[in-house]
Design an enzyme around this catalytic site. Structure first.
Site, PDB file in Angstrom:
ATOM      1  CB  VAL A 195       4.142   7.370   3.896  1.00  0.00           C
ATOM      2  CG1 VAL A 195       5.340   6.887   4.717  1.00  0.00           C
ATOM      3  CG2 VAL A 195       2.889   7.367   4.744  1.00  0.00           C
ATOM      4  CD  GLN A 223      -2.933   0.846   2.373  1.00  0.00           C
ATOM      5  OE1 GLN A 223      -3.605  -0.175   2.395  1.00  0.00           O
ATOM      6  NE2 GLN A 223      -3.034   1.779   3.299  1.00  0.00           N
ATOM      7  CG  ASP A 224       1.045   4.042   2.862  1.00  0.00           C
ATOM      8  OD1 ASP A 224       0.877   2.962   3.463  1.00  0.00           O
ATOM      9  OD2 ASP A 224       0.683   5.129   3.330  1.00  0.00           O
ATOM     10  N   PRO A 225       4.625   3.128   2.095  1.00  0.00           N
ATOM     11  CG  PRO A 225       6.366   4.436   1.258  1.00  0.00           C
ATOM     12  CD  PRO A 225       4.876   4.330   1.265  1.00  0.00           C
ATOM     13  CG  ASN A 234      -3.500   4.957   2.893  1.00  0.00           C
ATOM     14  OD1 ASN A 234      -2.841   4.744   1.873  1.00  0.00           O
ATOM     15  ND2 ASN A 234      -4.418   4.132   3.327  1.00  0.00           N
TER      16      ASN A 234
END
Length: 223
Positions: free
Chosen positions: A127, A63-65, A133
């Site tokens: 991020v 999804q994101d870091p 997110n």
């Protein structure tokens, strides 16, 4: 300045000229200047640098870091050497042990996977510290969709491992010649609802072998 140093450059160089990317770049320059952003700006494209387009056999979409200090370094789910494995990665290692008998390593640095053709790609590549997110809406999805689309255009089949709803939303971009493995996310919130026991690693290897390719050696050695 050439951002990507391998065969991804030819495939993605036009993206860096697009209006959305120019806006994204401006936004990131401001964010890195005024806030704590992960990963380090020189690590943003590590997923593409560690695994060239030609070498991709498997994609694990994140999804994101990670948004804690010293964790993210540009590969989805991976952390820098010496940093304890976060809960999702601990669950990935547990499933790997139950699926293929791999020992659980004393770290969470997944470079060995990347070097064998496992593209560890997040859908957002940056991020804000402590804010999951937080960069989901600044343009990264458009860029990473292009990465997925470029792989989808290959006739040579790729294994796509899609954990959780965010990753599974990308299924519509992926051509039917590719092999898709889906389950809930390995996060502690959902792992017991279908991630544990899903055997993604053996499924990926069985498919690669069926295509006449070398399977991935998923065992991460201790350091």
């Amino acid at each position: 300045m050439q951002i990507l140093k391998n065969d991804w450059h030819e495939l993605l160089k036009d993206e860096f000229e697009q209006e959305y990317y120019q806006q994204l770049r401006k936004h990131l320059i401001q964010e890195y200047r005024t806030r704590t952003i992960y990963p380090d700006m020189y690590d943003i494209f590590n997923a593409l640098h560690f695994t060239s387009y030609q070498d991709v056999k498997v994609v694990i979409l994140g999804q994101d870091p990670y948004h804690g200090p010293n964790q993210a370094h540009g590969l989805s789910f991976s952390v820098k050497p010496g940093v304890p494995a976060p809960p999702s990665l601990q669950n990935i290692f547990k499933e790997l042990q139950s699926d293929l008998g791999c020992r659980i390593p004393n770290h969470g640095y997944l470079k060995k996977w990347a070097e064998q053709g496992v593209l560890l790609l997040n859908t957002s590549l940056t991020v804000r510290a402590g804010q999951a997110n937080s960069h989901a809406q600044i343009g990264w999805h458009q860029f990473t969709d292009k990465v997925i689309a470029a792989l989808s255009q290959r006739q040579d089949p790729v294994v796509f491992i899609l954990w959780g709803k965010n990753a599974q939303a990308k299924q519509s971009i992926i051509g039917s010649q590719h092999f898709i493995i889906k389950s809930v996310h390995p996060s502690p919130l959902s792992a017991h609802a279908g991630f544990f026991g899903s055997k993604p690693f053996s499924k990926a290897n069985n498919f690669l072998v069926s295509q006449g390719k070398e399977p991935i050696d998923w065992q991460i050695e201790d350091i």
